[in-house]
Design an enzyme around this catalytic site. Structure first.
Site, PDB file in Angstrom:
ATOM      1  CB  SER A 103      44.360  17.115  34.594  1.00  0.00           C
ATOM      2  OG  SER A 103      45.207  16.971  35.726  1.00  0.00           O
ATOM      3  CG  MET A 109      53.928  12.305  35.486  1.00  0.00           C
ATOM      4  SD  MET A 109      53.209  13.951  35.405  1.00  0.00           S
ATOM      5  CE  MET A 109      51.623  13.610  36.143  1.00  0.00           C
ATOM      6  CG  HIS A 154      44.822  13.035  33.129  1.00  0.00           C
ATOM      7  ND1 HIS A 154      45.288  12.029  32.305  1.00  0.00           N
ATOM      8  CD2 HIS A 154      45.921  13.702  33.555  1.00  0.00           C
ATOM      9  CE1 HIS A 154      46.609  12.093  32.231  1.00  0.00           C
ATOM     10  NE2 HIS A 154      47.022  13.101  32.983  1.00  0.00           N
ATOM     11  CG  MET A 208      54.155  13.654  29.049  1.00  0.00           C
ATOM     12  SD  MET A 208      52.640  13.991  29.959  1.00  0.00           S
ATOM     13  CE  MET A 208      52.806  15.720  30.371  1.00  0.00           C
ATOM     14  CG  HIS A 264      50.129  10.942  33.633  1.00  0.00           C
ATOM     15  ND1 HIS A 264      50.255  12.238  33.170  1.00  0.00           N
ATOM     16  CD2 HIS A 264      51.310  10.331  33.342  1.00  0.00           C
ATOM     17  CE1 HIS A 264      51.451  12.408  32.636  1.00  0.00           C
ATOM     18  NE2 HIS A 264      52.122  11.261  32.732  1.00  0.00           N
ATOM     19  CG  MET A 284      52.956  14.971  39.622  1.00  0.00           C
ATOM     20  SD  MET A 284      53.169  16.742  39.344  1.00  0.00           S
ATOM     21  CE  MET A 284      52.027  17.001  37.985  1.00  0.00           C
ATOM     22  CG  ASP A 310      48.230  14.827  35.971  1.00  0.00           C
ATOM     23  OD1 ASP A 310      48.713  14.027  35.142  1.00  0.00           O
ATOM     24  OD2 ASP A 310      47.545  15.812  35.650  1.00  0.00           O
ATOM     25  CG  ASP A 313      48.857  15.178  30.230  1.00  0.00           C
ATOM     26  OD1 ASP A 313      48.353  16.280  30.506  1.00  0.00           O
ATOM     27  OD2 ASP A 313      49.245  14.361  31.085  1.00  0.00           O
TER      28      ASP A 313
HETATM   29  C1  DX5 Z   1      51.517  17.759  33.668  1.00  0.00           C
HETATM   30  C2  DX5 Z   1      50.320  16.855  33.829  1.00  0.00           C
HETATM   31  C3  DX5 Z   1      49.130  17.281  33.058  1.00  0.00           C
HETATM   32  C4  DX5 Z   1      48.604  18.606  33.440  1.00  0.00           C
HETATM   33  C5  DX5 Z   1      47.991  19.260  32.249  1.00  0.00           C
HETATM   34  O1  DX5 Z   1      52.602  17.220  34.297  1.00  0.00           O
HETATM   35  O2  DX5 Z   1      50.623  15.525  33.405  1.00  0.00           O
HETATM   36  O3  DX5 Z   1      48.101  16.315  33.099  1.00  0.00           O
HETATM   37  O4  DX5 Z   1      47.654  18.549  34.463  1.00  0.00           O
HETATM   38  O5  DX5 Z   1      47.615  20.514  32.634  1.00  0.00           O
HETATM   39  P1  DX5 Z   1      47.284  21.692  31.617  1.00  0.00           P
HETATM   40  O6  DX5 Z   1      46.119  21.240  30.778  1.00  0.00           O
HETATM   41  O7  DX5 Z   1      46.954  22.822  32.529  1.00  0.00           O
HETATM   42  O8  DX5 Z   1      48.513  21.919  30.779  1.00  0.00           O
HETATM   43 ZN    ZN Z   2      48.895  14.030  33.115  1.00  0.00          ZN
END
Ligand code: DX5
Ligand code: ZN
Length: 219
Positions: free
Chosen positions: A9, A69, A34, A138, A67, A38, A36, A176
């Protein structure tokens, strides 16, 4: 035991040096990136939008695993599809008409995924499983990297693997959050196909060795 795909990620990368991050992913043996996204509403943090994805796209040959969010994920599907996403995963907790969104992602030639937060049971998405290419379980509460994996969440990955076998389905199971050298074995035992790794990947000095370790491929 199957060898999972690794999806670093970029959330854990230095955002001023994302081109280097992509090069490091490509060189490490990890097959996916990946991404993310947000929005500050669905989760209490902000990252980046489709422009970042389209700017990174020509720098990498890896599968782009977006992903979302975000609230109202339907508003963003076309933007991320056009930006070069391969998988587009949204949260069931943010979508009333999930079936419609899955269709929209497929109509754009992309692979639909659904994610569930730690408090959402697998039963909540059972009806949708035949229509999905990916289920993202998750293993932390979403919003931040570097959190500890919640072990009970791996039970959901196990149930998904069982349901997939029983019903002859083909969606991939991804985990994840909190995946690292210590937790990866339990995730592999749960039967996952994809492991997302943020901090563990970007903090590793030897990324190739870390990826091999996560895959369970070390001698
Ligand atoms: C959290 C994200 C993850 C995150 C995982 O909200 O969806 O993808 O980057 O990070 P690590 O591997 O550091 O827990
Ligand atoms: Zn993620």
């Amino acid at each position: 035991m199957k060898v999972p795909v690794i999806a670093p990620s970029v959330l854990a990368a230095n955002f001023s040096r994302l081109a280097e991050a992509e090069a490091a992913i490509d060189a490490s043996g990890a097959e996916w990136t990946h991404l993310d996204v947000m929005d500050g509403h669905f989760v209490p943090n902000l990252t980046f939008g489709p422009k970042m994805v389209s700017d990174l796209r020509p720098l990498s040959s890896s599968v782009f695993d977006v992903h979302l969010m975000v609230d109202n994920p339907g508003d963003f599907i076309a933007l991320f599809a056009n930006a070069g996403a391969d998988y587009i995963t949204f949260h069931i907790e943010a979508a009333v008409h999930a079936h419609r969104l899955i269709g929209a992602i497929r109509d754009l030639g992309k692979k639909p995924g659904i994610s569930i937060v730690p408090s959402t049971p697998v039963s909540f998405i059972e009806e949708l499983l035949p229509d999905l290419d990916l289920v993202l379980v998750m293993t932390v509460n979403p919003g931040f990297g570097g959190q500890a994996l919640i072990p009970g969440c791996l039970e959901k990955a196990k149930s998904l693997a069982r349901i997939r076998d029983e019903r002859g389905l083909s969606f991939l199971i991804s985990v994840d959050g909190g995946i690292n050298a210590k937790t990866a074995e339990k995730a592999r035992e749960a039967g996952v196909d994809v492991m997302v790794a943020g901090e563990a990947f970007f903090k590793a000095q030897d990324k190739k060795a870390l990826v091999a370790l996560l895959k369970g491929c070390t001698p």
